[in-house]
Design an enzyme around this catalytic site. Structure first.
Site, mmCIF file in Angstrom:
data_model
loop_
_atom_site.group_PDB
_atom_site.id
_atom_site.type_symbol
_atom_site.label_atom_id
_atom_site.label_comp_id
_atom_site.label_asym_id
_atom_site.label_seq_id
_atom_site.Cartn_x
_atom_site.Cartn_y
_atom_site.Cartn_z
ATOM 1 N N GLY A 1 0.849 -1.189 0.000
ATOM 2 C CA GLY A 1 0.000 0.000 0.000
ATOM 3 C C GLY A 1 0.879 1.231 0.000
ATOM 4 O O GLY A 1 2.086 1.154 -0.265
ATOM 5 N N ALA A 50 2.077 2.917 2.431
ATOM 6 C CA ALA A 50 3.173 2.813 3.378
ATOM 7 C C ALA A 50 4.207 1.794 2.903
ATOM 8 O O ALA A 50 5.408 2.082 2.869
ATOM 9 C CB ALA A 50 2.638 2.416 4.752
ATOM 10 N N GLY A 51 3.755 0.616 2.501
ATOM 11 C CA GLY A 51 4.684 -0.438 2.107
ATOM 12 C C GLY A 51 5.416 -0.110 0.819
ATOM 13 O O GLY A 51 6.642 -0.282 0.729
ATOM 14 N N HIS A 109 -17.413 5.583 9.691
ATOM 15 C CA HIS A 109 -17.510 6.656 8.715
ATOM 16 C C HIS A 109 -18.970 7.046 8.553
ATOM 17 O O HIS A 109 -19.815 6.186 8.334
ATOM 18 C CB HIS A 109 -16.936 6.176 7.377
ATOM 19 C CG HIS A 109 -16.581 7.314 6.484
ATOM 20 N ND1 HIS A 109 -17.524 8.115 5.931
ATOM 21 C CD2 HIS A 109 -15.387 7.776 6.057
ATOM 22 C CE1 HIS A 109 -16.916 9.037 5.195
ATOM 23 N NE2 HIS A 109 -15.618 8.852 5.264
ATOM 24 N N ARG A 116 -15.869 12.974 12.006
ATOM 25 C CA ARG A 116 -16.547 11.716 11.732
ATOM 26 C C ARG A 116 -17.219 11.094 12.933
ATOM 27 O O ARG A 116 -18.343 10.625 12.842
ATOM 28 C CB ARG A 116 -15.534 10.724 11.197
ATOM 29 C CG ARG A 116 -15.087 11.122 9.853
ATOM 30 C CD ARG A 116 -14.120 10.146 9.302
ATOM 31 N NE ARG A 116 -13.773 10.640 7.970
ATOM 32 C CZ ARG A 116 -12.843 10.128 7.207
ATOM 33 N NH1 ARG A 116 -12.162 9.095 7.638
ATOM 34 N NH2 ARG A 116 -12.591 10.634 6.034
ATOM 35 N N GLU A 146 -1.640 2.237 8.274
ATOM 36 C CA GLU A 146 -2.777 1.957 9.143
ATOM 37 C C GLU A 146 -2.490 0.820 10.123
ATOM 38 O O GLU A 146 -3.150 0.696 11.149
ATOM 39 C CB GLU A 146 -4.014 1.629 8.287
ATOM 40 C CG GLU A 146 -5.305 1.728 9.069
ATOM 41 C CD GLU A 146 -6.561 1.539 8.220
ATOM 42 O OE1 GLU A 146 -6.505 1.836 7.004
ATOM 43 O OE2 GLU A 146 -7.572 1.106 8.765
ATOM 44 N N ARG A 204 -9.612 9.662 13.691
ATOM 45 C CA ARG A 204 -8.752 10.173 12.627
ATOM 46 C C ARG A 204 -9.479 11.255 11.848
ATOM 47 O O ARG A 204 -10.631 11.108 11.496
ATOM 48 C CB ARG A 204 -8.370 9.052 11.673
ATOM 49 C CG ARG A 204 -7.767 9.550 10.396
ATOM 50 C CD ARG A 204 -7.293 8.434 9.526
ATOM 51 N NE ARG A 204 -8.358 7.718 8.859
ATOM 52 C CZ ARG A 204 -8.887 8.083 7.690
ATOM 53 N NH1 ARG A 204 -8.462 9.171 7.092
ATOM 54 N NH2 ARG A 204 -9.836 7.374 7.122
#
Ligand code: FAD
Ligand code: SF4
Ligand code: FES
Lengths: 284, 781
Positions: free
Chosen positions: B185, B187-188, B409, B473, B568, B578
């Site tokens: 993703g 991050a990865g 959400h 949210r 995440e 968040r």
């Protein structure tokens, strides 16, 4: 409604497959093509039989994981819609629906409806990117981009990488996919530096793995991202420019370390960018 | 109304002595910030009040806390050696610590009680209902406090100072280190591509068939960055402050500040990689505002921001593959972490096509495997999202932090049919131009068009006049739940509220709306057969984002040395809630701008060592255990498929660990989950065998871990005896129904140690301090 499903079952890449017939009942109009498979699978599992393997993930039309032939049409009867967003609405009670994997030389079947699409990534790996090392980017606003160009880039960048274009193509060609990436990057000022080198190497990989495009145009309605044939024109134009200038002995602007490395046949991270083309290649 | 509590109007208190140094209007431009970083304005930074951490004994303790003696001594897990702590702090840290302890009491604005000396033990609230407390004591034990290795100093320069203190690896030596990155993703992909560019040997793993498919691809709305391109008063400090407040003061200041700082570079980098961010006619990058903030700092690419960022990241990864430097393993699922001599040294994976279970070893392991919201079965996450990678790491000693913190959400599509397989998210950016309402009368079944203006309740605008439809949210989700519970839900199943674009279309025209939200509105039409341009959309709260995750220090390293976590999968930026568009940001920052540096620091001292050989006992036993689990699942031979269990688990969680929780419900939920788990292990049926592509087996394996996680989520929610952000305990609310934090006892993160066999999990607390953004009650009124 009640539907009869003819589903392709194949244990693995080495074993020949065949169609199997199943009945599913109580399907409602807003069920998606993948949920139809969920219903079938729940039924199969309850009976202790192996469920149908199929690729899927986001189920909202963005990840490009899903992909099945529905009655011979990639993703299903509706144009520009991935399988996960196709609804059973399109069928009526008692219809027979055939579900098959993508059929293309470059996409071997792994099991049932699951195919191996890694050939698409090999096209990207051979040039579908902009080489900017992390931390080396200039301030984003230093490069204004015309709104229309940016919108056009976005149109092309919207490709979800599903492979429906290849599955739709009688030649099994990947021009729409590759063209979308070439056009996306060529539309932006950031993409200019590697523009011609990019298209040459992407086309080389594409041709080694996929069939050749003869402008059938079947890919366009199959494409969930509504990528148009103009990207193929774009691909061809850039490719021609790259090849012609090379024949004439002109070198398109090449400041790209990777290109230099390739020329010298060495790994680019060992390559000294100050050596210009024409220097004697140092082979190790 | 209640203007004095509006967040942006609070004085920049707690930043004592900082605002005066070259800070026009109290806010410095990014350029000045950089100058500080490179030493030009070092003196200005020097006079800034030192950032206090609670690392000194007794800091952040509460006198009512139970002492160590009454809690069973926890089994000590491999915690980063003491040397690591001092290593990552600036050289003068000890001097700083002493000086600041001696001379800088917490500013008066901080409402937390002054720290009192106490033994370094766990926090335990004293006001818990005794029956609940007793019950809790049976379910968990309390261990030693844990502290991150955040350096001290001025927040503005902390990360730059920290970088100076991180060890480097000589470019010629980088090839000698191997790093495993699980997840491709944002991050990865960022971490893998950058580490590979730098010259390390990188092995990247994904369970998908292509790196681009990671769930980051599904993010719609946008990514925040404190570029301040609009003259609306945005700045790094404001993003920092909004994030800390948005998280309801349950995240680390130091980490959040770094997030805000690096946001600026993320946009530069992504633009350079060819992300077609929306542009203005003059060629500048456009921004919009997003839930919970009043400035326009969200960068977007139509409604496909995540897709564009993710594709750019995946392309960088593939660039490295093409260059022959990075090995990419697709369709490989991580089943376990290998820990040898207290360090993370590798992973065990299952080839999802052939079923082969094999080990991979390296000098360090990075987990960027995304969030666990799918534990609810119906969530906005992709179907393959799982907790397996992080949960297995947890079972091998990594602390799991704040598992109960799950964001619902407010704008997912309500369920319309039994077979609907997931909740589709409608980007919250729609709330910029849409107005949320329900009929005033419960049970009103007129068509929305027929309900006259005066019989509609625009409840967000009514309850939160200054933020209105943009309220954060957690607040919007809970407000919606209140309406639904009052019987005012709309739609065939009465499970939604309206999001109406009528006024925006009248104001802006249909064309502008199409430009802004075209594909989102299409998606809606597709899913429901309704046209949001003519009648209002229906929306409902749905499980969406995991604020909790593996505990990490300032270096994004877990308590198991060598195990790094980003995106995440980790826990450190978002606290109890968040902010919209902050998560693409945190995944990008971790991947591109944090992990590559901090991983190097860990690798440097290992020069000359080889990765653990595959015949090492830790490796062979991990492989045997993973294979054993697979065989066990296949061998149960029960009657019920894993999805049936998963749906049931989802229902239990929704009922007991959902938008609103209570001690009673949580205890019941925890027990029910445990029963379900026991039933699963005796009665699940996994058809097929292991040596094939077997999606039932994949589902069963993921569910087995989800069942354990769910138990811990319920326990954590029961344990955290306060309301904070998305964690809303019905016992703890103000008179008008707002979340009531308990700062005295719970200004901390909970980091859980896995239960030993036949034992209970151990909760360790990480005390948090809020110096730069003083603790205050969140108010969006
Ligand atoms: C519908 C939706 C919309 C969103 N919109 C926004 C938004 O507008 N703005 C915003 O900021 N955030 C948004 N978010 C949140 C944000 O998208 C995610 O938090 C973020 O993208 C997570 O990125 P990641 O890199 O941590 O993980 P992911 O992108 O989820 O990547 C996880 C990776 O790990 C791999 N993986 C997982 N488990 C294993 C395993 N066991 N073995 C091997 N590989 C594994 C996967 O294959 C994948 O490559 C949204 C989220 C959702 C669900
Ligand atoms: S071009 Fe269209 S059909 Fe082809 S891979 Fe991309 S989205 Fe799919
Ligand atoms: S499942 Fe993601 S596009 Fe269909």
């Amino acid at each position: 409604m009640r539907l009869t499903l003819e589903v392709w079952r194949q244990a693995d890449a080495a074993t020949p497959g065949r169609f199997e017939r199943y009945e599913v009942d109580g399907v409602t109009a807003e069920v998606s093509m993948l949920e139809l498979l969920d219903i079938l699978n729940a039924q199969l599992v309850a009976e202790g039989r192996e469920p149908v393997a199929f690729d899927h993930d986001c189920r909202e039309g963005i990840c490009g994981t899903c992909g099945i032939m529905v009655n011979g049409q990639p993703h299903g009867p509706e144009d520009h819609t991935p399988a996960c967003l196709q609804r059973v609405r399109a069928f009526s009670d008692g219809d027979v629906v055939t579900l098959e994997p993508w059929r293309a030389g470059a996409f071997p079947v792994l099991r049932d409806l699951v195919v191996d699409r890694s050939a698409l990534d090999r096209i990207i790996a051979s040039g579908g990117y902009i080489s900017t090392a992390t931390n080396a980017a200039p301030e984003a606003l230093s490069l204004p981009v015309n709104k229309h160009q940016s919108e056009a880039a976005m149109d092309h960048a919207a490709c979800i990488g599903c492979g429906a274009c290849v599955a739709a193509c009688p030649n099994g060609a990947a021009q729409l996919f590759a063209g979308a990436k070439v056009a996306h990057l060529a539309e932006l000022p950031q993409g200019q530096v590697e523009r011609y080198e990019r298209v040459r190497s992407m086309v080389a990989t594409m041709e080694s793995e996929f069939g050749s495009c003869t402008n059938y145009g079947e890919c366009v309605p199959a494409c969930p991202a509504a990528i148009g044939l103009d990207v193929i024109a774009h691909l061809n134009r850039d490719f021609r420019t790259a090849v012609v200038s090379e024949r004439r002995g002109e070198v398109p602007e090449r400041t790209d370390v990777r290109w230099l490395a390739r020329l010298r046949g060495e790994a680019w991270w060992q390559s000294d960018p100050d050596d210009r083309p024409g220097d004697t290649p140092k082979r190790s | 109304m209640a203007t004095e509590s509006r967040p942006e109007e609070q004085p920049p208190a707690g930043r004592g002595g900082r605002g005066d140094a070259g800070a026009p209007g109290g806010r410095r431009a990014a350029a000045v910030r950089r100058a500080v970083a490179i030493g030009v304005a070092a003196t200005a930074a020097g006079v800034a009040r030192r950032y206090l951490t609670a690392r000194q004994d007794g800091q952040g303790q509460d006198p009512t806390h139970r002492d160590a003696g009454s809690a069973p001594a926890p089994e000590t897990r491999p915690v980063a050696p003491g040397a690591d702590l001092s290593r990552s702090a600036p050289a003068d840290r000890s001097a700083v610590d002493t000086a600041s302890t001696a001379t800088s009491p917490p500013p008066a604005a901080v409402t937390r009680e002054a720290p009192a000396p106490a033994a370094a033990t766990a926090t335990r609230p004293s006001r818990t209902n005794p029956a609940v407390a007793e019950d809790l004591d049976r379910r968990r034990s309390i261990g030693e406090e844990i502290h991150d290795a955040a350096p001290t100093g001025d927040l503005d320069t902390m990360w730059d100072d920290h970088l100076l203190n991180l060890k480097l690896v000589n470019p010629a030596n980088r090839r000698r280190f191997k790093v495993i990155v699980v997840g491709t993703g944002l991050a990865g992909a960022g971490a893998a591509a950058t580490l590979s560019e730098l010259g390390y040997q990188v092995e990247a793993f994904t369970l998908h068939d292509a790196p681009r498919r990671a769930h980051s691809v599904a993010a719609q709305g946008g990514i925040n960055a404190a570029k301040g391109y609009k003259a609306d008063g945005d700045s790094i400090d404001r993003l920092f402050r909004d994030t800390v407040k948005g998280g309801d003061f349950r995240a680390r200041e130091a980490d959040v500040h770094r997030l805000s700082e690096m946001s600026v570079r993320v946009i530069d980098h992504m633009t350079a990689l060819g992300v077609p961010f929306a542009r203005e006619y003059g060629g500048q990058i456009a921004t919009r505002s997003f839930g919970g903030v009043q400035v326009s700092r969200t960068f977007y690419a139509r409604g496909q921001t995540g897709q564009q960022l993710q594709i750019a990241g995946a392309q960088q990864l593939l660039k490295e593959v093409g260059a022959g430097r990075l090995t990419l393993h697709t369709r490989q699922e991580m089943l376990d972490l290998i820990v040898a001599d207290g360090r993370a040294v590798g992973i065990v994976t299952r080839d999802m096509v052939t079923g082969d279970i094999v080990p991979h070893t390296a000098h360090a392991v990075v987990l960027a495997t995304g969030g666990y919201g799918n534990v609810y079965f119906k969530s906005t996450l992709a179907k393959s999202s799982n907790v397996t990678a992080t949960w297995r790491a947890h079972k091998r000693g990594a602390l799991f932090a704040n598992p109960c913190m799950i964001q619902f959400h407010p704008t997912s599509l309500p369920l319309t049919s039994e077979w609907q397989s997931k909740l589709t998210l409608m980007s919250e950016s729609l709330r910029n131009d849409g107005r949320v309402w329900v009929p005033k009368e419960p049970g009103d079944d007129r068509a929305p068009e027929d309900i006259p203006e005066e019989e509609r309740d625009y409840y967000l605008e009514r309850m939160y006049p200054s933020f209105g439809n943009l309220a954060p949210r957690d607040i919007s989700s809970r407000a919606a739940k209140i309406q639904l519970d009052a019987g005012k839900g709309v739609g065939p199943l009465r499970n939604g509220v309206y999001l109406d674009f009528r006024d925006a279309i009248a104001r802006l025209g249909r064309k502008t709306m199409e430009e802004r939200y075209g594909n989102l509105l299409e998606l809606y039409t597709d899913a429901t057969g309704e046209d949001p341009y003519t009648s209002p959309m229906r929306i409902a709260p749905g499980p969406h984002f995991a604020m909790g995750g593996l505990w990490t220090d300032y270096n994004q390293m877990s308590n198991v040395p060598g195990l790094f976590v980003g995106g995440e999968a980790s826990f450190n930026y978002h606290g109890a809630n968040r902010l919209g568009a902050n998560s693409l940001l945190s995944a990008s920052v971790d991947g591109w701008f944090v992990l590559p540096w901090t991983v190097a620091d860990y690798l440097a001292p290992q020069l000359g060592q080889e990765p653990v050989p595959h015949d090492h006992p830790a490796v062979t036993s991990a492989v045997a255990e993973a294979s054993g689990r697979v065989d066990q699942l296949l061998g149960i031979g029960g009657t019920t498929g894993p999805d049936v269990y998963h749906k049931e688990l989802g229902q239990l969680l929704t009922d007991h660990v959902g938008v609103e929780r209570s001690a009673e419900g949580l205890a019941k939920g925890a027990d029910a989950i445990k029963d379900l788990k026991d039933d699963f292990w005796t009665n699940v049926r996994v058809v097929g065998h292991g040596q094939q592509l077997n999606q039932e087996l994949e589902r069963a394996g993921r569910l087995a871990d989800y069942l354990e996680l769910a138990e811990l989520m319920a326990l954590d929610a029961l344990d955290r005896d306060e309301s904070a952000g998305a964690h809303f305990r019905s016992e703890h609310q103000t008179e008008d129904g707002e979340a009531l934090r308990d700062d005295e006892h719970w200004t901390s993160s909970s980091a859980w140690e896995a239960a030993p066999p036949d034992g209970t999990p151990t909760r360790r607390s990480e005390p948090l301090t809020f110096d730069a953004v003083p603790l205050a009650t969140r108010s969006y009124k």
